[in-house]
Design a protein around this motif. Structure first.
Motif, PDB file in Angstrom:
ATOM      1  N   ARG A 185       0.824  -1.206   0.000  1.00  0.00           N
ATOM      2  CA  ARG A 185       0.000   0.000   0.000  1.00  0.00           C
ATOM      3  C   ARG A 185       0.862   1.261   0.000  1.00  0.00           C
ATOM      4  O   ARG A 185       0.542   2.251  -0.669  1.00  0.00           O
ATOM      5  CB  ARG A 185      -0.919  -0.012   1.234  1.00  0.00           C
ATOM      6  CG  ARG A 185      -2.302   0.524   0.962  1.00  0.00           C
ATOM      7  CD  ARG A 185      -3.320   0.168   1.995  1.00  0.00           C
ATOM      8  NE  ARG A 185      -3.011   0.615   3.335  1.00  0.00           N
ATOM      9  CZ  ARG A 185      -2.792  -0.194   4.357  1.00  0.00           C
ATOM     10  NH1 ARG A 185      -2.832  -1.502   4.177  1.00  0.00           N
ATOM     11  NH2 ARG A 185      -2.531   0.274   5.552  1.00  0.00           N
ATOM     12  N   LEU A 186       1.968   1.213   0.726  1.00  0.00           N
ATOM     13  CA  LEU A 186       2.891   2.351   0.773  1.00  0.00           C
ATOM     14  C   LEU A 186       3.458   2.645  -0.610  1.00  0.00           C
ATOM     15  O   LEU A 186       3.576   3.801  -1.018  1.00  0.00           O
ATOM     16  CB  LEU A 186       4.025   2.047   1.756  1.00  0.00           C
ATOM     17  CG  LEU A 186       5.033   3.171   1.999  1.00  0.00           C
ATOM     18  CD1 LEU A 186       4.381   4.306   2.784  1.00  0.00           C
ATOM     19  CD2 LEU A 186       6.248   2.640   2.759  1.00  0.00           C
ATOM     20  N   ARG A 187       3.792   1.595  -1.352  1.00  0.00           N
ATOM     21  CA  ARG A 187       4.314   1.774  -2.706  1.00  0.00           C
ATOM     22  C   ARG A 187       3.247   2.344  -3.646  1.00  0.00           C
ATOM     23  O   ARG A 187       3.557   3.041  -4.599  1.00  0.00           O
ATOM     24  CB  ARG A 187       4.824   0.440  -3.246  1.00  0.00           C
ATOM     25  CG  ARG A 187       6.059  -0.079  -2.509  1.00  0.00           C
ATOM     26  CD  ARG A 187       6.400  -1.477  -2.953  1.00  0.00           C
ATOM     27  NE  ARG A 187       7.598  -1.991  -2.309  1.00  0.00           N
ATOM     28  CZ  ARG A 187       8.059  -3.226  -2.462  1.00  0.00           C
ATOM     29  NH1 ARG A 187       7.391  -4.079  -3.234  1.00  0.00           N
ATOM     30  NH2 ARG A 187       9.162  -3.617  -1.852  1.00  0.00           N
ATOM     31  N   GLU A 188       2.008   2.050  -3.353  1.00  0.00           N
ATOM     32  CA  GLU A 188       0.917   2.532  -4.203  1.00  0.00           C
ATOM     33  C   GLU A 188       0.572   3.997  -3.941  1.00  0.00           C
ATOM     34  O   GLU A 188      -0.001   4.662  -4.806  1.00  0.00           O
ATOM     35  CB  GLU A 188      -0.330   1.673  -3.991  1.00  0.00           C
ATOM     36  CG  GLU A 188      -0.172   0.239  -4.484  1.00  0.00           C
ATOM     37  CD  GLU A 188      -1.342  -0.643  -4.089  1.00  0.00           C
ATOM     38  OE1 GLU A 188      -1.472  -1.729  -4.664  1.00  0.00           O
ATOM     39  OE2 GLU A 188      -2.121  -0.241  -3.194  1.00  0.00           O
ATOM     40  N   THR A 189       0.934   4.495  -2.766  1.00  0.00           N
ATOM     41  CA  THR A 189       0.515   5.853  -2.398  1.00  0.00           C
ATOM     42  C   THR A 189       1.667   6.817  -2.185  1.00  0.00           C
ATOM     43  O   THR A 189       1.529   8.010  -2.459  1.00  0.00           O
ATOM     44  CB  THR A 189      -0.322   5.818  -1.107  1.00  0.00           C
ATOM     45  OG1 THR A 189       0.458   5.214  -0.056  1.00  0.00           O
ATOM     46  CG2 THR A 189      -1.596   5.011  -1.301  1.00  0.00           C
ATOM     47  N   ALA A 190       2.807   6.339  -1.682  1.00  0.00           N
ATOM     48  CA  ALA A 190       3.829   7.274  -1.207  1.00  0.00           C
ATOM     49  C   ALA A 190       5.213   7.087  -1.807  1.00  0.00           C
ATOM     50  O   ALA A 190       6.046   7.992  -1.707  1.00  0.00           O
ATOM     51  CB  ALA A 190       3.943   7.171   0.324  1.00  0.00           C
ATOM     52  N   MET A 191       5.478   5.953  -2.430  1.00  0.00           N
ATOM     53  CA  MET A 191       6.864   5.651  -2.793  1.00  0.00           C
ATOM     54  C   MET A 191       6.950   5.067  -4.199  1.00  0.00           C
ATOM     55  O   MET A 191       6.392   4.017  -4.484  1.00  0.00           O
ATOM     56  CB  MET A 191       7.449   4.670  -1.762  1.00  0.00           C
ATOM     57  CG  MET A 191       8.907   4.377  -1.922  1.00  0.00           C
ATOM     58  SD  MET A 191       9.663   3.655  -0.422  1.00  0.00           S
ATOM     59  CE  MET A 191       8.548   2.290  -0.062  1.00  0.00           C
ATOM     60  N   GLY A 192       7.658   5.758  -5.087  1.00  0.00           N
ATOM     61  CA  GLY A 192       7.895   5.268  -6.435  1.00  0.00           C
ATOM     62  C   GLY A 192       9.325   4.763  -6.587  1.00  0.00           C
ATOM     63  O   GLY A 192      10.190   5.069  -5.766  1.00  0.00           O
ATOM     64  N   TYR A 193       9.550   4.000  -7.659  1.00  0.00           N
ATOM     65  CA  TYR A 193      10.876   3.395  -7.844  1.00  0.00           C
ATOM     66  C   TYR A 193      11.172   3.264  -9.333  1.00  0.00           C
ATOM     67  O   TYR A 193      10.355   2.732 -10.090  1.00  0.00           O
ATOM     68  CB  TYR A 193      10.892   2.014  -7.185  1.00  0.00           C
ATOM     69  CG  TYR A 193      12.242   1.324  -7.142  1.00  0.00           C
ATOM     70  CD1 TYR A 193      13.127   1.576  -6.098  1.00  0.00           C
ATOM     71  CD2 TYR A 193      12.628   0.409  -8.116  1.00  0.00           C
ATOM     72  CE1 TYR A 193      14.357   0.932  -6.033  1.00  0.00           C
ATOM     73  CE2 TYR A 193      13.855  -0.228  -8.065  1.00  0.00           C
ATOM     74  CZ  TYR A 193      14.716   0.035  -7.021  1.00  0.00           C
ATOM     75  OH  TYR A 193      15.930  -0.583  -6.965  1.00  0.00           O
TER      76      TYR A 193
END
Length: 233
Positions: A90-98
């Protein structure tokens, strides 16, 4: 000063080589730094110093042995080092890109759909998402004849441009970049520099590995010497 978007504190990591009789390979120890909105910070140091490993720890691909990796997600702060898998997703979906060095995508999906997918996942209308994907791919000089083709068939530089477009199309407060211009020519490096500067102006905090000195000097506000953490390991 505002609260950091990312706070790494006391992080240590050792790899256990099970095929080498359980030999232990220390990577970093006591790693700590903060990253704020609107700044771009480079992880510096020679090959093998632990830059990519540290980036993967922040993203949650590698678990840590000790320490905390705090990422701000709206009004909440999440410790990547101890987050449950579902919370990490969920964190990758809302706050963190890569943006990694290598593109990993589902076979037979067009480049256009690969790039648009993060926006569609965010709830953006499909046609609007595809329009933004077209504009970004055009800006990155990817020939239009390739947009409907699966990027697994592309050259390394073409795949990297798709990777960059996918990583930058949606807004994420924290963006991790692992050598985003490694396979690009001078013209496309200049485009990426412009895109990174735009993200900074939008308040995105960027942590990356930039071996290209021209790119690093153009976009980075400071450099964190990872060898200091490796010495303690």
């Amino acid at each position: 000063m505002s609260e950091p978007i990312l706070e790494v504190s006391g992080v240590a990591k050792t790899f256990v080589l099970h095929l080498r009789g359980g030999a232990r390979l220390p990577v970093v120890s006591g790693a700590g730094f903060e990253l704020f909105a609107g700044e771009c910070v480079a992880l510096g140091g020679p090959s093998g110093a632990g830059k990519s490993s540290l980036l993967k720890m922040v993203y949650g691909n590698y678990r840590v042995d000790q320490g905390a990796i705090l990422v701000r997600d709206g009004d909440e702060t999440v410790d990547v080092a101890h987050a449950a898998p579902r919370r990490l997703i969920r964190l990758r979906e809302t706050a963190m890109g890569y943006v990694s060095q290598f593109l990993r995508v589902i076979p037979r999906v067009s480049a256009l759909d690969v790039v648009a997918e993060p926006l569609i996942h965010d709830g953006v209308d499909r046609e609007e998402a595809l329009a933004k994907a077209r504009a970004l791919l055009a800006r990155l000089n990817l020939p239009e004849r390739l947009w409907s083709l699966p990027p697994a068939t592309f050259s390394g530089g073409e795949q990297q441009r798709v990777n960059i477009a996918r990583g930058l199309i949606a807004h994420r407060p924290l963006l991790l970049m692992d050598e985003p211009t490694a396979s690009l020519d001078a013209a496309n490096r200049a485009v990426v520099i412009g895109l990174i500067e735009e993200k900074k102006r939008a308040g995105v905090a960027i942590l990356g590995i930039f071996h290209d000195a021209e790119v690093r000097e153009a976009v980075c506000d400071r450099i964190i010497d990872v060898t200091e953490f490796a010495k303690a390991a």
